[in-house]
Scaffold this motif. Structure first.
Motif, PDB file in Angstrom:
ATOM      1  N   SER A 165       0.804  -1.226   0.000  1.00  0.00           N
ATOM      2  CA  SER A 165       0.000   0.000   0.000  1.00  0.00           C
ATOM      3  C   SER A 165       0.838   1.278   0.000  1.00  0.00           C
ATOM      4  N   THR A 166       2.124   1.191   0.326  1.00  0.00           N
ATOM      5  CA  THR A 166       2.971   2.391   0.323  1.00  0.00           C
ATOM      6  C   THR A 166       3.678   2.593  -1.024  1.00  0.00           C
ATOM      7  N   LYS A 167       3.514   1.659  -1.938  1.00  0.00           N
ATOM      8  CA  LYS A 167       4.195   1.762  -3.229  1.00  0.00           C
ATOM      9  C   LYS A 167       3.434   2.678  -4.176  1.00  0.00           C
ATOM     10  N   LYS A 168       4.161   3.268  -5.105  1.00  0.00           N
ATOM     11  CA  LYS A 168       3.554   4.141  -6.108  1.00  0.00           C
ATOM     12  C   LYS A 168       2.651   3.319  -7.028  1.00  0.00           C
ATOM     13  N   THR A 198      -5.715  10.993 -12.122  1.00  0.00           N
ATOM     14  CA  THR A 198      -6.404  12.033 -11.362  1.00  0.00           C
ATOM     15  C   THR A 198      -5.566  12.596 -10.216  1.00  0.00           C
ATOM     16  N   GLY A 199      -4.534  11.876  -9.821  1.00  0.00           N
ATOM     17  CA  GLY A 199      -3.712  12.327  -8.714  1.00  0.00           C
ATOM     18  C   GLY A 199      -4.294  12.009  -7.356  1.00  0.00           C
ATOM     19  N   ARG A 200      -5.375  11.228  -7.322  1.00  0.00           N
ATOM     20  CA  ARG A 200      -5.965  10.850  -6.034  1.00  0.00           C
ATOM     21  C   ARG A 200      -6.493   9.424  -6.112  1.00  0.00           C
ATOM     22  N   MET A 201      -6.544   8.786  -4.957  1.00  0.00           N
ATOM     23  CA  MET A 201      -7.024   7.406  -4.912  1.00  0.00           C
ATOM     24  C   MET A 201      -8.530   7.377  -5.082  1.00  0.00           C
ATOM     25  N   ILE A 202      -9.045   6.267  -5.606  1.00  0.00           N
ATOM     26  CA  ILE A 202     -10.481   6.095  -5.730  1.00  0.00           C
ATOM     27  C   ILE A 202     -11.101   6.086  -4.332  1.00  0.00           C
ATOM     28  N   HIS A 203     -12.307   6.593  -4.225  1.00  0.00           N
ATOM     29  CA  HIS A 203     -12.986   6.677  -2.926  1.00  0.00           C
ATOM     30  C   HIS A 203     -13.043   5.294  -2.279  1.00  0.00           C
ATOM     31  N   GLU A 204     -12.658   5.230  -1.000  1.00  0.00           N
ATOM     32  CA  GLU A 204     -12.506   3.952  -0.314  1.00  0.00           C
ATOM     33  C   GLU A 204     -13.786   3.135  -0.318  1.00  0.00           C
ATOM     34  N   GLU A 255      -5.713   6.543 -10.208  1.00  0.00           N
ATOM     35  CA  GLU A 255      -4.900   7.361  -9.308  1.00  0.00           C
ATOM     36  C   GLU A 255      -3.816   8.120 -10.070  1.00  0.00           C
ATOM     37  N   ILE A 256      -3.207   7.470 -11.069  1.00  0.00           N
ATOM     38  CA  ILE A 256      -2.174   8.136 -11.874  1.00  0.00           C
ATOM     39  C   ILE A 256      -2.764   9.308 -12.650  1.00  0.00           C
ATOM     40  N   LEU A 301      -6.929  -0.900 -13.066  1.00  0.00           N
ATOM     41  CA  LEU A 301      -7.759   0.281 -13.359  1.00  0.00           C
ATOM     42  C   LEU A 301      -7.777   1.256 -12.194  1.00  0.00           C
ATOM     43  N   PHE A 302      -7.893   0.750 -10.966  1.00  0.00           N
ATOM     44  CA  PHE A 302      -7.867   1.626  -9.787  1.00  0.00           C
ATOM     45  C   PHE A 302      -6.572   2.447  -9.749  1.00  0.00           C
ATOM     46  N   ASN A 303      -5.463   1.780 -10.050  1.00  0.00           N
ATOM     47  CA  ASN A 303      -4.168   2.474 -10.015  1.00  0.00           C
ATOM     48  C   ASN A 303      -3.998   3.442 -11.176  1.00  0.00           C
ATOM     49  N   LEU A 304      -4.543   3.102 -12.333  1.00  0.00           N
ATOM     50  CA  LEU A 304      -4.523   4.039 -13.468  1.00  0.00           C
ATOM     51  C   LEU A 304      -5.341   5.282 -13.145  1.00  0.00           C
TER      52      LEU A 304
END
Length: 351
Positions: free
Chosen positions: A85-88, A313-319, A310-311, A305-308
């Motif tokens: 979870s701490t990785k880019k 939009t610059g933010r994580m998908i809503h939890e 984040e890349i 897709l979740f990680n794409l």
């Protein structure tokens, strides 16, 4: 005996997929907590350097559990340095993609090994019957002509002849006749034919049939690499087209097979011919890789897709949204698995 062999082969395919995740995670500095072949209760488990290596009760799958990664909660967090979870996001994508990639590598290696092991036999590109009044007859093709290339592409087998002619409105062909090279430019005709999915489609024909001579068409390293690449490409294309046809309703959901069908097919091929068995295993490996890349949140493709997201939009998908999407993904997967098992049983009992 053959059923046991089939289960071992299926387990190996899953093992190789999970091995991809495992190696990528270790290279990227992520701790692997569990490496399991099978799901459910662990039958055999050995801990080595912080990782539990397990053989679990249900042998239809497997998983790698990474520190800071949860199957039901895609946003599980662990702030340790060796946590997933701490990785880019890009590193996470590499780890996620490694599993399907290993399936593709395995399939390619099987195709390559088959070709290198004495070469691949096939129907040679030698013309047999030339149908009267069809374009090839009018152009002057004759029985015994050996086709060298079509539309500037080298021809090795009759399968390549059929594939190229059926997709081209005009066929520029070079042939060898009694030691002499001759060239023809032939306009093709359209005919209705049924494809592998049961659809009636338009294809081009020129009116020639293979003579049926069988010989070695792929041999040596370069030819074998070409064969392996083309088989991998054709397998991938067929699987993707099958998924597309199923989504638009051309292929019935009754055609979905489950683990029983896969094991039964492997067992049947194991009794007949070793080469066919390995070709079938390669196809299953390609299938496993592609299906895991589908954009379903519970699969590698959905997590990618979740990680794409984040890349981009610059933010994580809503939890909460990610959690619900992942649960929906699991519902879809289990529904498809149950449908596959139902279809398998329906075939067995002859409904």
């Amino acid at each position: 005996m053959f059923i046991i062999l089939a289960f071992l082969i299926l387990s190996f395919l899953v093992f190789f997929h999970e091995l991809g995740h495992y190696i990528a995670a270790r290279i990227c500095g992520v701790r692997v907590e569990t490496f399991s072949i099978g799901f459910g209760k662990k039958i055999i488990c050995k801990t080595y350097r912080g990782t539990d290596y397990a053989l679990s009760l249900i042998p239809l799958g497997g998983y790698v559990k990474l520190k800071g990664q949860g199957d039901l909660n895609p946003l599980e967090k662990d702030e340790a340095k060796d946590s997933y979870s701490t990785k880019k996001p890009l590193i996470k994508i590499v780890i996620l993609f490694a599993g399907p990639l290993f399936n593709f590598i395995l399939a390619f290696a099987i195709y390559l090994s088959i070709a290198l092991y004495g070469g691949i036999e096939g129907v040679l590109p030698i013309v047999g019957e030339v149908k009267k009044d069809m374009p090839a007859f009018v152009a002057g093709l004759k029985e015994g002509d050996q086709i060298i290339n079509i539309n500037q592409k080298k021809i090795r087998s009759w399968n390549e002849v059929h594939a190229l002619i059926s997709s081209e409105a005009r066929v520029d062909m070079e042939i060898m006749r009694q030691g002499k090279k001759l060239s023809f430019s032939i306009p093709a005709q359209i005919q209705k034919r049924e494809n592998v999915f049961g659809e009636m489609v338009d294809i081009y024909v020129i009116g020639i049939v293979a003579r049926g001579d069988v010989g070695i068409i792929y041999q040596g390293l370069l030819d074998s690499i070409y064969y392996a690449f083309m088989e991998f490409y054709k397998s991938s294309k067929m699987i993707l087209m099958g998924i597309q046809k199923m989504l638009i309703g051309v292929v019935s959901l009754k055609e979905i097979g489950g683990p029983i069908m896969i094991v039964d097919s492997i067992a049947n091929f194991a009794q007949k011919d070793l080469t066919i068995l390995f070709l079938w295993v390669a196809l299953i490996s390609v299938n496993l890789g592609i299906l895991n890349l589908l954009p379903i949140p519970a699969l590698d493709g959905g997590q990618i897709l979740f990680n794409l997201y984040e890349i981009l939009t610059g933010r994580m998908i809503h939890e909460q949204g990610a959690r619900y999407l992942t649960l929906l993904g699991w519902v879809i997967l289990f529904s498809l698995m149950l449908l596959g098992v139902f279809n398998d049983l329906r075939r067995i009992f002859g409904a």
